[in-house]
Design a protein around this motif. Structure first.
Motif, PDB file in Angstrom:
ATOM      1  N   GLY A   1       0.800  -1.215   0.000  1.00 21.38           N
ATOM      2  CA  GLY A   1       0.000   0.000   0.000  1.00 21.38           C
ATOM      3  C   GLY A   1       0.836   1.269   0.000  1.00 21.38           C
ATOM      4  N   GLN A   2       2.111   1.127  -0.294  1.00 28.89           N
ATOM      5  CA  GLN A   2       3.004   2.289  -0.264  1.00 28.89           C
ATOM      6  C   GLN A   2       3.098   2.924  -1.647  1.00 28.89           C
ATOM      7  OE1 GLN A   2       5.170   2.979   2.595  1.00 28.89           O
ATOM      8  NE2 GLN A   2       3.962   1.480   3.708  1.00 28.89           N
ATOM      9  N   LEU A   3       3.261   4.242  -1.649  1.00 26.47           N
ATOM     10  CA  LEU A   3       3.563   4.957  -2.889  1.00 26.47           C
ATOM     11  C   LEU A   3       4.992   4.605  -3.278  1.00 26.47           C
ATOM     12  CD1 LEU A   3       2.828   7.067  -5.034  1.00 26.47           C
ATOM     13  CD2 LEU A   3       3.644   8.823  -3.458  1.00 26.47           C
ATOM     14  N   VAL A   4       5.164   4.091  -4.484  1.00 24.41           N
ATOM     15  CA  VAL A   4       6.465   3.562  -4.887  1.00 24.41           C
ATOM     16  C   VAL A   4       7.385   4.668  -5.412  1.00 24.41           C
ATOM     17  CG1 VAL A   4       7.599   1.982  -6.482  1.00 24.41           C
ATOM     18  CG2 VAL A   4       5.431   1.344  -5.437  1.00 24.41           C
ATOM     19  N   ASN A   5       6.804   5.659  -6.068  1.00 26.55           N
ATOM     20  CA  ASN A   5       7.658   6.640  -6.763  1.00 26.55           C
ATOM     21  C   ASN A   5       7.347   8.073  -6.330  1.00 26.55           C
ATOM     22  OD1 ASN A   5       5.156   6.540  -7.961  1.00 26.55           O
ATOM     23  ND2 ASN A   5       5.910   6.951 -10.021  1.00 26.55           N
ATOM     24  N   GLY A   6       7.281   8.283  -5.032  1.00 27.05           N
ATOM     25  CA  GLY A   6       6.911   9.599  -4.517  1.00 27.05           C
ATOM     26  C   GLY A   6       8.078  10.546  -4.342  1.00 27.05           C
ATOM     27  N   SER A   7       8.834  10.783  -5.394  1.00 22.52           N
ATOM     28  CA  SER A   7       9.874  11.816  -5.328  1.00 22.52           C
ATOM     29  C   SER A   7      10.078  12.378  -6.718  1.00 22.52           C
ATOM     30  CB  SER A   7      11.197  11.240  -4.810  1.00 22.52           C
ATOM     31  OG  SER A   7      11.909  10.646  -5.876  1.00 22.52           O
ATOM     32  N   MET A   8      10.697  13.542  -6.776  1.00 23.58           N
ATOM     33  CA  MET A   8      10.916  14.162  -8.086  1.00 23.58           C
ATOM     34  C   MET A   8      11.920  13.397  -8.918  1.00 23.58           C
ATOM     35  SD  MET A   8      10.802  18.189  -8.046  1.00 23.58           S
ATOM     36  CE  MET A   8       9.254  19.065  -8.065  1.00 23.58           C
ATOM     37  N   VAL A   9      12.690  12.540  -8.267  1.00 25.28           N
ATOM     38  CA  VAL A   9      13.646  11.738  -9.026  1.00 25.28           C
ATOM     39  C   VAL A   9      12.922  10.588  -9.735  1.00 25.28           C
ATOM     40  CG1 VAL A   9      15.778  10.399  -8.832  1.00 25.28           C
ATOM     41  CG2 VAL A   9      15.396  12.350  -7.335  1.00 25.28           C
ATOM     42  N   ASP A  10      11.796  10.174  -9.176  1.00 27.57           N
ATOM     43  CA  ASP A  10      11.110   8.992  -9.700  1.00 27.57           C
ATOM     44  C   ASP A  10       9.805   9.300 -10.427  1.00 27.57           C
ATOM     45  OD1 ASP A  10      12.958   7.166  -8.443  1.00 27.57           O
ATOM     46  OD2 ASP A  10      12.053   7.826  -6.573  1.00 27.57           O
ATOM     47  N   TYR A  11       9.340  10.521 -10.308  1.00 27.41           N
ATOM     48  CA  TYR A  11       8.076  10.892 -10.938  1.00 27.41           C
ATOM     49  C   TYR A  11       8.425  11.861 -12.060  1.00 27.41           C
ATOM     50  CZ  TYR A  11       3.300  12.656 -11.419  1.00 27.41           C
ATOM     51  OH  TYR A  11       2.065  13.004 -11.907  1.00 27.41           O
ATOM     52  N   PHE A  12       8.108  11.467 -13.283  1.00 22.93           N
ATOM     53  CA  PHE A  12       8.694  12.160 -14.428  1.00 22.93           C
ATOM     54  C   PHE A  12       7.776  13.207 -15.027  1.00 22.93           C
ATOM     55  CE2 PHE A  12      10.690   7.799 -14.773  1.00 22.93           C
ATOM     56  CZ  PHE A  12      11.822   8.176 -14.065  1.00 22.93           C
ATOM     57  N   VAL A  13       7.937  14.427 -14.598  1.00 26.48           N
ATOM     58  CA  VAL A  13       7.229  15.510 -15.280  1.00 26.48           C
ATOM     59  C   VAL A  13       8.113  15.961 -16.443  1.00 26.48           C
ATOM     60  CG1 VAL A  13       6.097  16.221 -13.165  1.00 26.48           C
ATOM     61  CG2 VAL A  13       8.176  17.361 -13.852  1.00 26.48           C
ATOM     62  N   PRO A  14       7.506  16.470 -17.498  1.00 27.36           N
ATOM     63  CA  PRO A  14       8.304  16.830 -18.675  1.00 27.36           C
ATOM     64  C   PRO A  14       9.335  17.915 -18.375  1.00 27.36           C
ATOM     65  CG  PRO A  14       5.947  16.826 -19.185  1.00 27.36           C
ATOM     66  CD  PRO A  14       6.066  16.684 -17.704  1.00 27.36           C
ATOM     67  N   THR A  15      10.517  17.756 -18.957  1.00 28.75           N
ATOM     68  CA  THR A  15      11.525  18.820 -18.929  1.00 28.75           C
ATOM     69  C   THR A  15      11.488  19.527 -20.279  1.00 28.75           C
ATOM     70  OG1 THR A  15      13.356  17.620 -19.970  1.00 28.75           O
ATOM     71  CG2 THR A  15      12.983  17.202 -17.629  1.00 28.75           C
ATOM     72  N   ALA A  16      12.338  20.547 -20.400  1.00 29.75           N
ATOM     73  CA  ALA A  16      12.388  21.302 -21.661  1.00 29.75           C
ATOM     74  C   ALA A  16      12.779  20.412 -22.829  1.00 29.75           C
ATOM     75  CB  ALA A  16      13.378  22.454 -21.529  1.00 29.75           C
ATOM     76  N   ALA A  17      13.451  19.304 -22.542  1.00 37.03           N
ATOM     77  CA  ALA A  17      13.931  18.447 -23.621  1.00 37.03           C
ATOM     78  C   ALA A  17      12.933  17.352 -23.991  1.00 37.03           C
ATOM     79  CB  ALA A  17      15.266  17.826 -23.214  1.00 37.03           C
ATOM     80  N   ASP A  18      11.819  17.296 -23.280  1.00 36.94           N
ATOM     81  CA  ASP A  18      10.910  16.155 -23.451  1.00 36.94           C
ATOM     82  C   ASP A  18       9.680  16.420 -24.307  1.00 36.94           C
ATOM     83  OD1 ASP A  18      12.509  14.704 -21.747  1.00 36.94           O
ATOM     84  OD2 ASP A  18      11.368  15.259 -19.965  1.00 36.94           O
ATOM     85  N   LEU A  19       9.360  17.668 -24.562  1.00 37.18           N
ATOM     86  CA  LEU A  19       8.076  17.952 -25.195  1.00 37.18           C
ATOM     87  C   LEU A  19       8.187  17.951 -26.711  1.00 37.18           C
ATOM     88  CD1 LEU A  19       6.922  20.694 -22.715  1.00 37.18           C
ATOM     89  CD2 LEU A  19       5.806  18.499 -23.090  1.00 37.18           C
ATOM     90  N   PRO A  20       7.131  17.500 -27.391  1.00 38.47           N
ATOM     91  CA  PRO A  20       7.160  17.508 -28.858  1.00 38.47           C
ATOM     92  C   PRO A  20       6.983  18.941 -29.376  1.00 38.47           C
ATOM     93  CG  PRO A  20       5.007  16.847 -28.090  1.00 38.47           C
ATOM     94  CD  PRO A  20       5.865  17.000 -26.859  1.00 38.47           C
ATOM     95  N   PRO A  21       7.294  19.149 -30.646  1.00 37.28           N
ATOM     96  CA  PRO A  21       7.015  20.461 -31.240  1.00 37.28           C
ATOM     97  C   PRO A  21       5.500  20.703 -31.262  1.00 37.28           C
ATOM     98  CG  PRO A  21       8.340  19.073 -32.722  1.00 37.28           C
ATOM     99  CD  PRO A  21       7.874  18.204 -31.611  1.00 37.28           C
ATOM    100  N   ILE A  22       5.108  21.855 -30.781  1.00 36.23           N
ATOM    101  CA  ILE A  22       3.679  22.159 -30.647  1.00 36.23           C
ATOM    102  C   ILE A  22       3.334  23.379 -31.493  1.00 36.23           C
ATOM    103  CG2 ILE A  22       1.927  23.005 -29.025  1.00 36.23           C
ATOM    104  CD1 ILE A  22       3.440  21.334 -26.856  1.00 36.23           C
ATOM    105  N   GLU A  23       2.281  23.239 -32.302  1.00 31.20           N
ATOM    106  CA  GLU A  23       1.814  24.377 -33.104  1.00 31.20           C
ATOM    107  C   GLU A  23       0.422  24.775 -32.623  1.00 31.20           C
ATOM    108  OE1 GLU A  23       2.217  22.784 -37.265  1.00 31.20           O
ATOM    109  OE2 GLU A  23       3.534  21.407 -36.185  1.00 31.20           O
ATOM    110  N   LEU A  24       0.229  26.044 -32.363  1.00 33.61           N
ATOM    111  CA  LEU A  24      -1.070  26.525 -31.877  1.00 33.61           C
ATOM    112  C   LEU A  24      -1.786  27.328 -32.946  1.00 33.61           C
ATOM    113  CD1 LEU A  24      -0.184  27.835 -28.284  1.00 33.61           C
ATOM    114  CD2 LEU A  24      -0.952  25.557 -28.971  1.00 33.61           C
ATOM    115  N   LEU A  25      -3.038  27.000 -33.145  1.00 34.71           N
ATOM    116  CA  LEU A  25      -3.887  27.781 -34.053  1.00 34.71           C
ATOM    117  C   LEU A  25      -5.153  28.159 -33.284  1.00 34.71           C
ATOM    118  CD1 LEU A  25      -3.591  25.484 -37.201  1.00 34.71           C
ATOM    119  CD2 LEU A  25      -2.504  27.720 -36.900  1.00 34.71           C
ATOM    120  N   HIS A  26      -5.790  29.229 -33.733  1.00 32.78           N
ATOM    121  CA  HIS A  26      -6.955  29.705 -32.987  1.00 32.78           C
ATOM    122  C   HIS A  26      -8.124  29.996 -33.898  1.00 32.78           C
ATOM    123  CE1 HIS A  26      -4.288  30.466 -29.615  1.00 32.78           C
ATOM    124  NE2 HIS A  26      -3.447  30.947 -30.501  1.00 32.78           N
ATOM    125  N   THR A  27      -9.305  29.817 -33.329  1.00 32.07           N
ATOM    126  CA  THR A  27     -10.455  30.510 -33.872  1.00 32.07           C
ATOM    127  C   THR A  27     -10.942  31.406 -32.746  1.00 32.07           C
ATOM    128  OG1 THR A  27     -12.054  28.850 -33.139  1.00 32.07           O
ATOM    129  CG2 THR A  27     -11.072  28.545 -35.320  1.00 32.07           C
TER     130      THR A  27
END
Ligand code: FES
Ligand code: FES
Lengths: 817, 190
Positions: A709-735
């Motif tokens: 019942g323990q949280l296995v990956n409760g640290s910033m080293v183990d929980y992977f939020v995107p860094t600047a190098a991880d995101l795909p190229p994004i194009e935004l369009l609007h109406t």
């Protein structure tokens, strides 16, 4: 759209925005202090003689607290005060819930565990000492005896008969409540349909992870009966009320202050146990007490989000026209009901942008022995979008239809809006199909479809996936909220006050957490009043210096506040013109406010400075007879309904059919936020939300070990939020289709980006691997899950049982949330 | 506040001489105090933030002897004889410096909690000389997290700053050094 007050500023044919006004991309008010290290985040508040709190937490998912001995901790040099469960029970009321689950009982959630703790990380003892180091040393000296109890962490297992019940004093099972909404007769349509596509979709548990953790500094002056609480919160006025209720104080005894907030995203909505504890210590000691959550605590004792299991069905005729949709889903609540609890919007937008007359949504709110679930940007909308958009693509494949055409055919048409969906949501206005077509064109859909599925030179297969969505922004009025038992309104309130330097001060309870409200508010004032943008100062987040408002969440701040800002600005502008007319011996109708002066339209040499006019009002000297002194207005505004943003995302992915590895090569989002106050800010909000959407779709997942019942990956080293190098190229369009239900035609923009990444990427992968019969149904999407699907060649029916609708009459027409 | 409050526990203090934002200081610090807490709590330089105390988020990034350092991973006593630069040193004559101005112009911040970390990382990056590409900037700043912006505008701001002043490599009264070599301290796990 007849009630529109101004044309869309993003429309090329519209008037150019005035400098600093609505539609201008001005420099942000917030930036200079933040870039110079002069922000004031809660940890930066350091009163003299401040003491520091540390909290002992339950290490088990479910345990009885048999004995607490704090003798040695109390004896440690530097320790000033220790609180245990019975102390808290004697001195406080349970934490209140701001957005209750309809039909659910109130859980006795005290700031420290009473008898039984229901998740790892729940506070058990708190200690205050001269430094955080000493306080943490004291935790080591606590002698706490636990009796571990049977636990359950899986949301479906928690609903099984025989599962350990978390709150037996108020509930017989872990089902807190089931809420259903719907219209028509979806079951009959399912029977008649040419085709029903269905699956069980598992949505991962993630967390908002603001870069600034929670923090609180509490000070009590007993003689003044004044509790000042600096907190990192999105809702100072709501925590003021909650703290007063828990601490048995009058609301007037509490002043809550949120200066700069280092990101909230829904996590910082309402009072947490540690807020109450810091106040209790401060009141007992008559010294300021500070607590700053460390990251390990944040992962276990703040809130998590999204975890849910959706059994979704779409019925269609042989042409692909949707006949009915149903979603029966279990949402995880974790161990307690946090102030905002689990997400409520999966039901509200269950059909996304599609026209569905027969629909049914049933939400089963389920307790598990895990960290409580709270609000997180999107609040149910990314979850349900993943389910219905994956099924839309499956429907297209089964009927051999173009998924773009299938979507277009089923979308609610612009001419049919406003339109009420099966769960009672009223979609206000928009052109959903236009966004879809723009996305298809931008991503190169026709060429891709024509090219067929030949592997690229590197052996990878290309796929394109779409996700179309609507996003509810704001609330459908206080009336709706009342029906749901929510402890807040749908309006915003502001106070606008002139000063003797010729500027305007705006006081708001909306705290500054990155959403640029200081900037956007000043733009509206500048636009309506006519004063220079630079002469407007926004004072945010102090309940002692702002009118009682609602707060910054649900993409609602701007759409509600704009009306209040407009009303206050108009009222002061009228008075300014009257006073100026008196001083200039002119007719007010001939005057205009521009920059720092009031002047005659036809003769600019006849003018008076705002400083002079404002000073006359403030001193009451030199104002016309019959005019009241003062130059101040408090205004309130409630939009007539929620505004629905909308859009379509398209993802181009390449997949290695041997390994399941994939890359998002391009991502296009076409999005409509109605009238835009500041395009730069809107784009920033959308990009930021997309990054969080990609994190939740691809890399983020909080995993619990079912055995411990323990949280296995409760640290910033183990929980992977995107860094600047991880995101795909994004194009935004609007109406830019203005909303008829808000001032200026605005729609909220805070959450849209979180919604489509998961579905668009998954659909792209399934498109690329269509020849292999790969279907996905689980988030996050990983190379491993694709590889497994490839080895299985079909993912259908790998789950046991489905969540069937509760039999009985459908609620009539839905009530919305 | 260890070591400052009158009623604090006595710990053995270590005398440390360092230069912070150009100002030489000698202080006695507790041995288990890390640099981020030292800067924030002892010097009142609260522009340096703390997000994880684990070296994973980059909120606490400062420049030490010209290199980006995660100050939660360094003890204050290790500053002895070294030169520290924090975000508070960047503004010039009460004006944003060109890097800060680029962040403002490009809307490279929302809540701003991460901004000092990115500003100091970029400042150290310039000490390496050269003009990094967009991709290189992405890699170099990957040791600092931002949960608000999606990074695009941060990359653009840094790129623009480099483009507008390509010769920024080697001045340095503030850091007292020229181009450091060796692996970047900002590279991230994974
Ligand atoms: S606080 Fe130093 S890296 Fe996170
Ligand atoms: S701007 Fe908020 S974390 Fe980067």
């Amino acid at each position: 759209m007849t009630t529109l007050e101004r044309p869309s500023v993003a429309d090329d044919t519209g008037p150019a925005p005035r400098p600093g006004g609505i539609g201008a991309s001005v420099p942000r008010k917030e930036d200079d202090r933040l870039l110079r290290g002069d922000g004031r985040f809660t940890d930066d508040v350091e009163p003299a003689r401040v003491l520091h709190m540390a909290v002992a937490r339950c290490p088990y998912p479910h345990a009885r607290i048999v004995r607490v001995d704090a003798t040695a901790a109390r004896a440690l040099d530097g320790v000033k005060h220790v609180l245990t469960g019975p102390d808290v029970r004697a001195a406080t009321e349970p934490l209140t819930v701001l957005r209750p689950v309809p039909g659910a009982p109130q859980l006795p959630y005290y700031a420290l565990a009473q008898d039984v703790a229901t998740h790892e990380g729940q506070p058990v003892v708190s200690v205050v000492a001269t430094s955080r180091h000493v306080a943490e040393d004291a935790l080591e000296l606590l002698d706490i005896e636990y009796e571990p109890l049977p636990h359950v962490v899986d949301v479906l297992a928690a609903l099984e008969p025989g599962a350990p019940v978390l709150h037996p004093s108020v509930l017989d099972s872990n089902l807190m409540a089931a809420n259903s909404d719907g219209s028509g007769d979806p079951e009959a349509r399912m029977r008649e349909a040419a085709l029903v596509v269905e699956d069980q979709f598992r949505i991962n548990r993630v967390t908002a992870l603001p870069m600034e953790t929670r923090a609180v500094v509490a000070e009590w002056r007993p003689g003044a009966r004044e509790l000042t609480v600096h907190a990192s919160t999105q809702v100072p006025h709501l925590i003021r009320k909650q703290l007063a209720a828990s601490l048995r104080l009058q609301e007037s005894d509490v002043r809550a202050v949120a200066s700069d907030v280092g990101g909230g995203f829904g996590l910082k909505l309402g009072v947490f146990p540690e807020d109450v504890l810091a106040c209790l210590h401060a009141m007992a000691l008559r010294r300021p007490v500070k607590w700053v959550e460390d990251r390990a605590e944040h992962f276990r004792a703040s809130t998590h989000a999204r975890e849910s299991v959706h059994d979704f069905r779409i019925a269609a005729d042989a042409d692909g026209r949707i006949m009915a949709m149903t979603d029966v889903y279990a949402t995880d609540m974790g161990g307690w009901n946090s102030p905002f609890g689990s997400a409520q919007l999966s039901s509200v937008v269950m059909n996304g942008p599609y026209r569905v007359e027969h629909g049914y949504a049933e939400r089963r709110v389920t307790l598990t022995n895990k960290t409580p679930i709270g609000a997180y940007r999107g609040y149910g909308q990314p979850e349900v979008n993943f389910a219905y958009e994956l099924l839309m693509d499956r429907l297209a494949r089964r009927l051999d239809l173009d998924p773009v055409e299938l979507r277009a055919m089923n979308m609610v048409k612009a001419a049919d809006l406003p339109w009420k969906n099966p769960t009672g949501a009223v979609y206000d206005s928009g052109d959903y199909e236009k966004c879809l077509r723009m996305a298809a064109e931008a991503i190169g859909w026709d060429a891709h479809r024509a090219a067929g599925r030949t592997p690229r030179a590197d052996g990878r297969l290309m796929g394109i996936g779409f996700s179309s969505f609507v996003e509810r922004t704001g609330y459908a009025s206080a009336r709706f909220l009342a029906r749901r038992g929510s402890q807040f309104g749908a309006h915003e309130s502001v106070t606008l006050r002139a000063n003797r330097s010729g500027g305007l001060d705006l006081y708001t309870g909306v705290s500054t957490m990155g959403q640029s409200s200081e900037t956007a508010f000043a733009q509206v004032i500048s636009d309506v009043f006519g004063i220079d943008y630079d002469a407007v100062r926004v004072h945010a987040g102090d309940t002692g210096a702002s009118p009682l408002n609602t707060g910054a969440f649900a993409s609602r701040t701007m759409i509600a506040a704009a009306g209040a800002l407009k009303a206050a600005s108009e009222e002061l502008a009228e008075k300014t013109l009257r006073l100026a007319a008196w001083r200039l011996e002119s007719d007010a109708a001939l005057l205009e406010i521009t920059g720092s002066v009031v002047r005659r339209r036809d003769d600019e040499t006849v003018q008076v400075s705002l400083a002079e006019v404002f000073t006359s009002a403030i001193t009451g000297q030199g104002i016309p007879p019959g005019e009241e002194p003062g130059m101040e207005s408090t205004s309130h505004f409630e939009p007539s309904d929620a505004a629905y943003s909308f859009g379509t995302a398209a993802a181009l992915v390449s997949v290695d059919p041997g390994t399941g590895e994939f890359t998002v090569e391009r991502f296009v989002l076409v999005h409509d936020a109605g009238t835009v106050v500041n395009q730069k800010i809107v784009d920033g909000q959308v990009r930021g939300a997309l990054a969080q959407g990609f994190g939740a779709a691809l890399t983020e997942e909080l995993r619990y070990d079912p055995d411990t019942g323990q949280l296995v990956n409760g640290s910033m080293v183990d929980y992977f939020v995107p860094t600047a190098a991880d995101l795909p190229p994004i194009e935004l369009l609007h109406t830019s289709v203005p909303s008829p239900v808000t001032t200026f035609g605005l729609r909220g923009v805070g959450e849209a980006g979180t919604i489509p990444p998961g579905a668009a990427v998954a659909n792209g992968i399934c498109d690329a691997l269509a020849d292999f019969g790969v279907e996905l149904n689980t988030l996050p999407i990983t190379a491993e899950s694709i590889w497994r699907a490839l080895s299985r060649r079909a993912v259908q029916d790998d789950h046991e049982g489905t969540l069937a609708p509760t039999p009985g009459d459908l609620p009539d027409g839905g009530t919305g949330y | 506040m260890t070591g400052l409050a009158p009623d604090v526990q006595r710990e053995e203090l270590v005398e440390t001489t360092t230069t912070v934002n150009g100002e030489p200081i000698t202080v006695a610090v507790p041995p288990r105090l890390h640099v981020a807490d030292f800067l924030r709590q002892h010097l009142g330089l609260t522009g340096t933030h703390v997000g994880c105390e684990q070296g994973a988020c980059g909120m606490c990034t400062v420049v030490v002897d010209g290199e980006a350092v995660k100050s939660c991973l360094m003890f204050a006593v290790q500053l002895d004889g070294r030169n520290v630069q924090t975000v508070e040193s960047l503004a010039e004559d009460d004006q944003l410096n060109p890097l800060q101005q680029a962040f403002k112009d490009e809307h490279a911040l929302q809540c701003g909690f991460c901004s000092p970390g990115f500003l100091m990382t970029a400042t150290a990056l310039a000490n390496q000389g050269g003009c990094p590409s967009r991709e290189e900037i992405r890699e170099e700043i990957a040791g600092v997290l931002c949960r608000c912006t999606g990074y695009e505008n941060i990359v653009t701001a840094i790129e623009r700053w480099f483009a507008e002043s390509p010769q920024r490599a080697v001045d340095d009264d503030a850091t007292g050094l020229t181009t450091p070599t060796g692996p970047s301290t900002t590279g991230r796990r994974r």
